[in-house]
Scaffold this active site. Structure first.
Site, PDB file in Angstrom:
ATOM      1  N   ASP A   8       8.033 100.806  59.109  1.00 56.42           N
ATOM      2  CA  ASP A   8       7.075 101.646  58.393  1.00 56.42           C
ATOM      3  C   ASP A   8       6.891 101.102  56.974  1.00 56.42           C
ATOM      4  O   ASP A   8       7.326 101.693  55.984  1.00 56.42           O
ATOM      5  CB  ASP A   8       7.563 103.097  58.364  1.00 56.42           C
ATOM      6  CG  ASP A   8       6.517 104.053  57.805  1.00 56.42           C
ATOM      7  OD1 ASP A   8       5.394 103.598  57.511  1.00 56.42           O
ATOM      8  OD2 ASP A   8       6.832 105.255  57.665  1.00 56.42           O
ATOM      9  N   GLU A  37      11.855 104.711  66.267  1.00 57.47           N
ATOM     10  CA  GLU A  37      13.059 105.206  65.592  1.00 57.47           C
ATOM     11  C   GLU A  37      12.627 106.319  64.634  1.00 57.47           C
ATOM     12  O   GLU A  37      11.635 106.171  63.930  1.00 57.47           O
ATOM     13  CB  GLU A  37      13.753 104.107  64.766  1.00 57.47           C
ATOM     14  CG  GLU A  37      14.342 102.959  65.559  1.00 57.47           C
ATOM     15  CD  GLU A  37      14.933 101.874  64.642  1.00 57.47           C
ATOM     16  OE1 GLU A  37      14.978 102.098  63.404  1.00 57.47           O
ATOM     17  OE2 GLU A  37      15.319 100.818  65.167  1.00 57.47           O
ATOM     18  N   TYR A  95      18.268  97.997  72.674  1.00 58.83           N
ATOM     19  CA  TYR A  95      17.843  96.852  71.882  1.00 58.83           C
ATOM     20  C   TYR A  95      18.327  95.510  72.433  1.00 58.83           C
ATOM     21  O   TYR A  95      17.601  94.521  72.375  1.00 58.83           O
ATOM     22  CB  TYR A  95      18.354  96.986  70.446  1.00 58.83           C
ATOM     23  CG  TYR A  95      17.814  98.179  69.687  1.00 58.83           C
ATOM     24  CD1 TYR A  95      16.736  98.041  68.824  1.00 58.83           C
ATOM     25  CD2 TYR A  95      18.398  99.430  69.824  1.00 58.83           C
ATOM     26  CE1 TYR A  95      16.247  99.124  68.106  1.00 58.83           C
ATOM     27  CE2 TYR A  95      17.916 100.533  69.128  1.00 58.83           C
ATOM     28  CZ  TYR A  95      16.838 100.372  68.268  1.00 58.83           C
ATOM     29  OH  TYR A  95      16.355 101.463  67.584  1.00 58.83           O
ATOM     30  N   GLU A 100      10.279  94.820  64.278  1.00 62.25           N
ATOM     31  CA  GLU A 100      10.248  94.594  62.830  1.00 62.25           C
ATOM     32  C   GLU A 100      10.234  93.108  62.462  1.00 62.25           C
ATOM     33  O   GLU A 100      10.837  92.688  61.480  1.00 62.25           O
ATOM     34  CB  GLU A 100      11.422  95.312  62.147  1.00 62.25           C
ATOM     35  CG  GLU A 100      11.387  96.824  62.312  1.00 62.25           C
ATOM     36  CD  GLU A 100      12.412  97.540  61.438  1.00 62.25           C
ATOM     37  OE1 GLU A 100      13.145  96.862  60.691  1.00 62.25           O
ATOM     38  OE2 GLU A 100      12.480  98.781  61.507  1.00 62.25           O
TER      39      GLU A 100
END
Length: 472
Positions: A200, A263, A86, A159
């Site tokens: 999600d 993930e 990341y 995200e």
């Protein structure tokens, strides 16, 4: 993505351990080995020791070779072929670590952003953070990593689109992707896929996917080359339908780009037994998704770790590590890597407002204008040293390794694979489960009622090469 007519030779100029994996390209909705044309399924883990909060830029997960060797060997033993990282400082030297993972047959998916100042788009005011300082850092990431053949892909965002983001955020993500892809086209010797990692969030998930996958007519390509999904819907010994995996399969069955779990690995039931692995790589889901990355390798405060790293550098392999390894070893690798022409023939649709179904989601595709200063960086490049594959001189792990029962794991060593070979579950393991080395099985009945038996192969000889010619 371009599928042919580009040839280059990676000249290692090294000693006997120099090898190179084949770069991965995007073909329709599949990742594909650029040389063999085999389908590439991501079998991986997320890797950010210390977590994002511990990242200060002075070091990163690819800047300390002794740690990279230890972790790459343990990941190779686990059976992964891909690692996501990341937070990276492009100013640091990553040659040794990238070469270690490359020799192990492990690819890297790298986020171009960081939690530091001017390191990412601000989801509440993206027009402020989309600036030359930020893009200089992003282009620096490209320069730093463009020459490593095991860079599978780059995430332009993670995200950024969620319940707190403003309406215009999707357009700014596509603008960043546009700029990265234009920079790669001008300054890199091969195509590097660029995409987005989404939360999600059911209400906006498919709108996000549709917005990122469509093609804007008569414009430089800003579409995502792939789509990552951070999902934790399968908890404990769940099922294909109970977890909602069947819905995800239906949602992405006709996607025009590769989709994978960036993930996964719910920890509401512990220890984790990872029965979702068989679904993710089963016949139904592999027609829609390209594998996934387990969150996460090291044990942090959030309690998702596969291994616990101690202050002296020693490592304890947790029960989750053993459970995941066992699930990986069950996979039908021949089936999941077989090419499928129906997958690679899918073309993106044109961007139109009717692709968006949610009222508050952006349904226009006019992207932010590129600033002249950013265009200048794309035209002339940024002043940044590019990394290179170097010789891997050490393969033996010197740190103490123990299993989840506290027994020593002896003989852990990096296996240097042949040119063009990527790591596979069960094929590149090393180290015994017991201190004496007399036993190759370890059975543990978990609190979740799962019985784990992990068998391993011993280390085999290394194949050696100095150069690799890659064609795509």
């Amino acid at each position: 993505m371009v599928k042919s007519a580009r040839v280059f030779t990676v000249l290692c100029g090294l000693a006997t351990t120099a090898v190179a994996v084949n770069p991965i390209i995007v073909d329709g909705k599949d990742f594909v080995d650029s040389v063999t044309k085999d389908r590439f399924q991501i079998i991986g883990v997320d890797y950010q020791p210390g977590g994002s909060s511990g990242f200060d830029g002075k070091t990163d997960p690819l800047s300390e070779p002794e740690i990279c060797l230890r972790d790459a060997a343990l990941m190779q033993r686990l059976g992964v072929n891909t690692v996501r990282i990341y937070n990276i400082n492009p100013e640091l030297n990553h040659d040794e670590c990238m070469s270690i993972f490359n020799a192990a047959g492990i690819y890297l998916v790298l986020d171009v952003n960081s939690p530091l100042e001017n390191g990412a788009l601000n989801r509440k005011a993206p027009w402020e953070s989309y600036n030359p300082i930020y893009m200089n850092r992003v282009f620096g990431m490209v320069e730093a990593f463009k020459n490593y053949p095991n860079v599978l892909a780059l995430f332009a965002g993670n995200e950024v689109i969620n319940e707190q983001s403003v309406r215009l955020v999707p357009a700014y993500i596509r603008a960043v992707q546009r700029d990265i892809k234009d920079y790669i086209a001008k300054h890199a010797d091969r195509p590097i896929p660029v995409g987005y990692s989404a939360a999600d969030v059911r209400d906006i998930l498919m709108d996000t996917s549709n917005y990122m996958s469509c093609e804007i007519k008569n414009a430089t390509s800003s579409r995502s080359d792939f789509f990552g999904l951070n999902s934790y819907s399968w908890c404990g010994d769940s099922s294909y339908t109970k977890s909602g995996y069947n819905i995800l399969t239906e949602d992405f069955a006709n996607a025009s780009f590769p989709v994978f779990f960036s993930e996964y690995g719910c920890n509401e039931v512990q220890p984790r037994i990872f029965t979702e692995v068989q679904a993710i790589y089963g016949e139904d889901m592999t027609q829609a998704l390209s594998g996934g990355l387990v969150y996460e390798y090291t044990q942090e405060d959030n309690d998702y770790g596969l291994v616990k790293v101690n202050s002296d550098g020693s490592v304890k392999l947790l029960i989750d590590y053993a459970n995941l390894q066992k699930q990986f070893e069950k996979l039908d690798l021949n089936r999941i890597t077989s090419a499928n022409v129906t997958q690679t023939s899918i073309e993106p649709v044109e961007c139109t407002p009717d692709l968006i179904t949610t009222k508050d989601f952006l349904n226009t595709f006019d992207l932010p204008k590129r600033l002249d200063s950013i265009q200048e960086m794309i035209d002339n490049g940024v002043d940044h040293k590019s990394g290179q594959i170097v010789d891997v001189k050490e393969t033996k792990v010197t740190q103490k390794i123990t299993d989840h029962n506290g027994n020593p794991v002896e003989g852990v060593e990096l296996k240097i694979l042949s040119d063009g070979e990527s790591n596979l579950p069960g094929a590149s393991t090393s180290g015994n489960k017991s201190g004496s080395g007399s036993s190759n099985k370890d059975t543990e009945t978990s609190a979740a009622g799962a019985t784990v038996a992990s068998g391993m192969l011993s280390m085999v000889g290394a194949a050696v090469a100095v150069a690799l010619t890659m064609v795509w």
